[in-house]
Write a protein that holds these residues in place. Sequence first.
Motif, PDB file in Angstrom:
ATOM      1  N   GLY A   1       0.658  -1.160  -0.090  1.00 28.05           N
ATOM      2  CA  GLY A   1      -0.050   0.033  -0.200  1.00 28.05           C
ATOM      3  C   GLY A   1       0.862   1.401   0.013  1.00 28.05           C
ATOM      4  O   GLY A   1       1.616   1.348  -0.817  1.00 28.05           O
ATOM      5  N   LYS A   2       0.741   2.062   0.965  1.00 32.71           N
ATOM      6  CA  LYS A   2       1.031   3.402   0.928  1.00 32.71           C
ATOM      7  C   LYS A   2       2.429   3.497   1.639  1.00 32.71           C
ATOM      8  O   LYS A   2       3.241   4.388   1.837  1.00 32.71           O
ATOM      9  CB  LYS A   2       0.259   4.459   1.752  1.00 32.71           C
ATOM     10  N   LYS A   3       3.011   2.413   2.295  1.00 32.08           N
ATOM     11  CA  LYS A   3       4.282   1.976   2.893  1.00 32.08           C
ATOM     12  C   LYS A   3       5.239   2.412   1.556  1.00 32.08           C
ATOM     13  O   LYS A   3       5.268   1.927   0.708  1.00 32.08           O
ATOM     14  CB  LYS A   3       4.473   0.907   3.645  1.00 32.08           C
ATOM     15  N   LYS A   4       6.552   3.159   2.189  1.00 39.27           N
ATOM     16  CA  LYS A   4       7.580   3.179   1.402  1.00 39.27           C
ATOM     17  C   LYS A   4       8.524   2.137   1.403  1.00 39.27           C
ATOM     18  O   LYS A   4       9.260   2.217   2.433  1.00 39.27           O
ATOM     19  CB  LYS A   4       8.140   4.372   1.420  1.00 39.27           C
ATOM     20  N   ILE A   5       8.387   1.100   0.605  1.00 32.97           N
ATOM     21  CA  ILE A   5       9.281  -0.006   0.711  1.00 32.97           C
ATOM     22  C   ILE A   5      10.137   0.039  -0.304  1.00 32.97           C
ATOM     23  O   ILE A   5       9.912  -0.102  -1.509  1.00 32.97           O
ATOM     24  CB  ILE A   5       8.218  -1.470   0.778  1.00 32.97           C
ATOM     25  N   ASP A   6      11.440  -0.144  -0.015  1.00 35.27           N
ATOM     26  CA  ASP A   6      12.464  -0.313  -0.981  1.00 35.27           C
ATOM     27  C   ASP A   6      13.216  -1.580  -0.755  1.00 35.27           C
ATOM     28  O   ASP A   6      13.595  -1.948   0.328  1.00 35.27           O
ATOM     29  CB  ASP A   6      13.710   0.917  -1.212  1.00 35.27           C
TER      30      ASP A   6
ATOM     31  N   LYS B   1       8.852 -10.922  22.106  1.00 38.69           N
ATOM     32  CA  LYS B   1       9.519 -11.919  22.016  1.00 38.69           C
ATOM     33  C   LYS B   1       9.729 -12.210  20.423  1.00 38.69           C
ATOM     34  O   LYS B   1      10.311 -13.119  20.167  1.00 38.69           O
ATOM     35  CB  LYS B   1       8.741 -13.120  22.461  1.00 38.69           C
ATOM     36  N   MET B   2       9.267 -11.301  19.603  1.00 39.80           N
ATOM     37  CA  MET B   2       9.546 -11.101  18.184  1.00 39.80           C
ATOM     38  C   MET B   2       9.204  -9.790  17.642  1.00 39.80           C
ATOM     39  O   MET B   2       8.687  -9.195  18.269  1.00 39.80           O
ATOM     40  CB  MET B   2       8.642 -12.222  17.717  1.00 39.80           C
ATOM     41  N   GLU B   3       9.733  -9.616  16.546  1.00 38.56           N
ATOM     42  CA  GLU B   3       9.596  -7.996  16.120  1.00 38.56           C
ATOM     43  C   GLU B   3       9.517  -8.271  14.296  1.00 38.56           C
ATOM     44  O   GLU B   3       9.949  -9.510  13.787  1.00 38.56           O
ATOM     45  CB  GLU B   3      10.983  -7.199  16.353  1.00 38.56           C
ATOM     46  N   TYR B   4       8.960  -7.184  13.773  1.00 35.88           N
ATOM     47  CA  TYR B   4       8.792  -6.917  12.431  1.00 35.88           C
ATOM     48  C   TYR B   4      10.062  -6.531  11.668  1.00 35.88           C
ATOM     49  O   TYR B   4      10.221  -5.224  11.972  1.00 35.88           O
ATOM     50  CB  TYR B   4       7.476  -6.657  12.310  1.00 35.88           C
ATOM     51  N   PHE B   5      10.484  -7.021  10.683  1.00 37.57           N
ATOM     52  CA  PHE B   5      11.486  -6.553   9.651  1.00 37.57           C
ATOM     53  C   PHE B   5      10.798  -6.939   8.295  1.00 37.57           C
ATOM     54  O   PHE B   5      11.099  -8.085   8.162  1.00 37.57           O
ATOM     55  CB  PHE B   5      12.701  -6.797   9.857  1.00 37.57           C
ATOM     56  N   CYS B   6      10.416  -6.178   7.482  1.00 36.13           N
ATOM     57  CA  CYS B   6      10.006  -6.382   6.224  1.00 36.13           C
ATOM     58  C   CYS B   6      10.945  -7.298   5.124  1.00 36.13           C
ATOM     59  O   CYS B   6      12.120  -6.581   5.174  1.00 36.13           O
ATOM     60  CB  CYS B   6       9.241  -5.281   5.441  1.00 36.13           C
TER      61      CYS B   6
ATOM     62  N   GLN C   1      16.445  -3.063  -1.599  1.00 37.32           N
ATOM     63  CA  GLN C   1      17.916  -3.086  -1.232  1.00 37.32           C
ATOM     64  C   GLN C   1      17.780  -2.567  -0.093  1.00 37.32           C
ATOM     65  O   GLN C   1      18.544  -3.063   0.757  1.00 37.32           O
ATOM     66  CB  GLN C   1      18.544  -2.217  -2.265  1.00 37.32           C
ATOM     67  N   GLU C   2      17.035  -1.557   0.345  1.00 32.92           N
ATOM     68  CA  GLU C   2      17.235  -0.830   1.810  1.00 32.92           C
ATOM     69  C   GLU C   2      16.591  -1.908   2.819  1.00 32.92           C
ATOM     70  O   GLU C   2      17.152  -1.970   3.940  1.00 32.92           O
ATOM     71  CB  GLU C   2      16.482   0.345   1.978  1.00 32.92           C
ATOM     72  N   SER C   3      15.445  -2.488   2.569  1.00 31.14           N
ATOM     73  CA  SER C   3      14.746  -3.502   3.279  1.00 31.14           C
ATOM     74  C   SER C   3      15.871  -4.730   3.823  1.00 31.14           C
ATOM     75  O   SER C   3      15.910  -5.301   4.729  1.00 31.14           O
ATOM     76  CB  SER C   3      13.459  -4.121   2.725  1.00 31.14           C
ATOM     77  N   CYS C   4      16.492  -5.303   2.745  1.00 27.97           N
ATOM     78  CA  CYS C   4      17.359  -6.156   2.695  1.00 27.97           C
ATOM     79  C   CYS C   4      18.595  -5.893   3.637  1.00 27.97           C
ATOM     80  O   CYS C   4      19.138  -6.723   4.543  1.00 27.97           O
ATOM     81  CB  CYS C   4      18.042  -6.975   1.408  1.00 27.97           C
ATOM     82  N   PHE C   5      19.097  -4.668   3.338  1.00 26.54           N
ATOM     83  CA  PHE C   5      20.159  -4.091   4.198  1.00 26.54           C
ATOM     84  C   PHE C   5      19.766  -3.916   5.671  1.00 26.54           C
ATOM     85  O   PHE C   5      20.417  -4.477   6.680  1.00 26.54           O
ATOM     86  CB  PHE C   5      20.658  -2.644   3.752  1.00 26.54           C
ATOM     87  N   ASN C   6      18.665  -3.457   6.110  1.00 20.43           N
ATOM     88  CA  ASN C   6      18.216  -3.448   7.431  1.00 20.43           C
ATOM     89  C   ASN C   6      17.894  -4.661   8.124  1.00 20.43           C
ATOM     90  O   ASN C   6      18.089  -4.814   9.332  1.00 20.43           O
ATOM     91  CB  ASN C   6      16.931  -2.602   7.382  1.00 20.43           C
ATOM     92  N   LEU C   7      17.349  -5.573   7.195  1.00 21.02           N
ATOM     93  CA  LEU C   7      17.340  -6.887   7.996  1.00 21.02           C
ATOM     94  C   LEU C   7      18.474  -7.828   8.397  1.00 21.02           C
ATOM     95  O   LEU C   7      18.675  -8.242   9.224  1.00 21.02           O
ATOM     96  CB  LEU C   7      16.286  -7.867   6.759  1.00 21.02           C
ATOM     97  N   ILE C   8      19.453  -7.514   7.297  1.00 19.05           N
ATOM     98  CA  ILE C   8      20.784  -8.380   7.718  1.00 19.05           C
ATOM     99  C   ILE C   8      21.277  -7.534   8.823  1.00 19.05           C
ATOM    100  O   ILE C   8      22.060  -8.115   9.639  1.00 19.05           O
ATOM    101  CB  ILE C   8      21.722  -8.062   6.523  1.00 19.05           C
ATOM    102  N   LYS C   9      21.267  -6.326   8.771  1.00 21.21           N
ATOM    103  CA  LYS C   9      21.881  -5.499  10.027  1.00 21.21           C
ATOM    104  C   LYS C   9      21.335  -5.918  11.296  1.00 21.21           C
ATOM    105  O   LYS C   9      21.935  -6.074  12.459  1.00 21.21           O
ATOM    106  CB  LYS C   9      21.625  -4.126   9.745  1.00 21.21           C
ATOM    107  N   ARG C  10      19.848  -6.005  11.390  1.00 16.38           N
ATOM    108  CA  ARG C  10      19.281  -6.428  12.543  1.00 16.38           C
ATOM    109  C   ARG C  10      19.545  -8.063  13.043  1.00 16.38           C
ATOM    110  O   ARG C  10      19.710  -8.151  14.319  1.00 16.38           O
ATOM    111  CB  ARG C  10      17.771  -6.350  12.429  1.00 16.38           C
TER     112      ARG C  10
ATOM    113  N   MET D   1       9.677 -11.582  12.268  1.00 18.61           N
ATOM    114  CA  MET D   1       8.735 -11.745  11.378  1.00 18.61           C
ATOM    115  C   MET D   1       8.793 -10.818  10.038  1.00 18.61           C
ATOM    116  O   MET D   1       8.960  -9.570  10.106  1.00 18.61           O
ATOM    117  CB  MET D   1       7.460 -11.433  12.033  1.00 18.61           C
ATOM    118  N   THR D   2       8.834 -11.426   8.648  1.00 16.15           N
ATOM    119  CA  THR D   2       9.136 -10.677   7.674  1.00 16.15           C
ATOM    120  C   THR D   2       7.908 -10.399   6.667  1.00 16.15           C
ATOM    121  O   THR D   2       7.947  -9.758   5.858  1.00 16.15           O
ATOM    122  CB  THR D   2      10.225 -11.289   6.878  1.00 16.15           C
TER     123      THR D   2
END
Length: 356
Positions: free
Chosen positions: A173-178, A313-318, A180-189, A295-296
């Motif tokens: 939807g209206k979320k700004k999802i990129d 006990k869990m968090e969301y990263f797209c 490459q940026e999402s992959c970078f943030n997920l790996i960092k986390r 949770m992705t």
Amino acid sequence: MQLYIAGGCGEHGRNCFYIQGDTKNVMIDCGVIVEEGGNIGYPELSDEQIENCELVLITHSHGDHVDALPWLFERGYKGDVVASKFTFEQIPFDVNNAVNLEDICPDGKGEYKGIDITWGRSGHCVGGVWYKLEFDEKVMFFSGDYCFDTQVYACDEIIGKKADIAVIDCAYGKKKIDYQESCFNLIKRMRELFKKHKIIFMPVPKHGRSIELMELVTKNGLTAYFYGDEHIMHEIESIKNYGAWLKFIPNTDKFLPHTNEGEQGIVFISDSQLNKPMQQAIAKDLIDKGAYGLMTGTVDKGSFSENLINQGKMEYFCYPIHLSNIQYNSLKNKNVFACTVAYHTEDFKPPNTIKF
């Protein structure tokens, strides 16, 4: 001719689109939605629509696209169901009147019951496809769950297509999802979490995201083994058979059954919402041992996954496997669609009936 939206717009799930033509009626997908409280919502179809439908085409095997098929036949549907070979293999129940897409449309094109069908790989999971249909002098396009940016899954880009109407994935939807940026943030986390937790568990669909995430982690050099429950292990063992649905065959040497977790690693659990007792039990056991969840995908209201997130006990990263509104509009600009409909999102709600 008109498109009737029986589900999938203004909500995340219950994807079902009914084309009422001059000479024939066709349905794309027939899924359910799990409502808050656990109730199952079925497509909003009348008995007359079901009786008059001649053909159902399925984009992929996920429950929000196929789990209403038994209900459809119980309601009196007598026509055929078309899907790719691997989609039928992945659906967890027998499908009546099943017709393999590859048999009737080899090399991506064909004709069936007076309908010209063109299809391509959607990049969402093995067996997932988009469709272009032509009959009664009209052209219709359905993207299915579409993702051109992928680690492993092959995708036939949707570009240069023409249609009178197009139903396009817009799940974010209206979320700004990129991507490459999402992959970078997920790996960092993940790197941060591995400093505190030996095991990360990740709820995922039975088919799709685990292979993508495995490759993303491997490519970025994280030291981790991969573990899966019974369904995930079956998916991993089937990789060698997937052929043209993959860009390449990934290395699965470090993938083991979840009962063998010992080294630092990631446990994939084959239920995104963790509502099924067996998968829920695995998550609880891992938490008791000190594991933490990531949770992705989309978090359903009232799900056990939502409960774990609320409990810390869990968090969301797209990890993007769909399109956002920005990408939806970009795809529109790469094609010639007279009318477009955004689906798979609560952010946009078109009329239930669209004439074209």
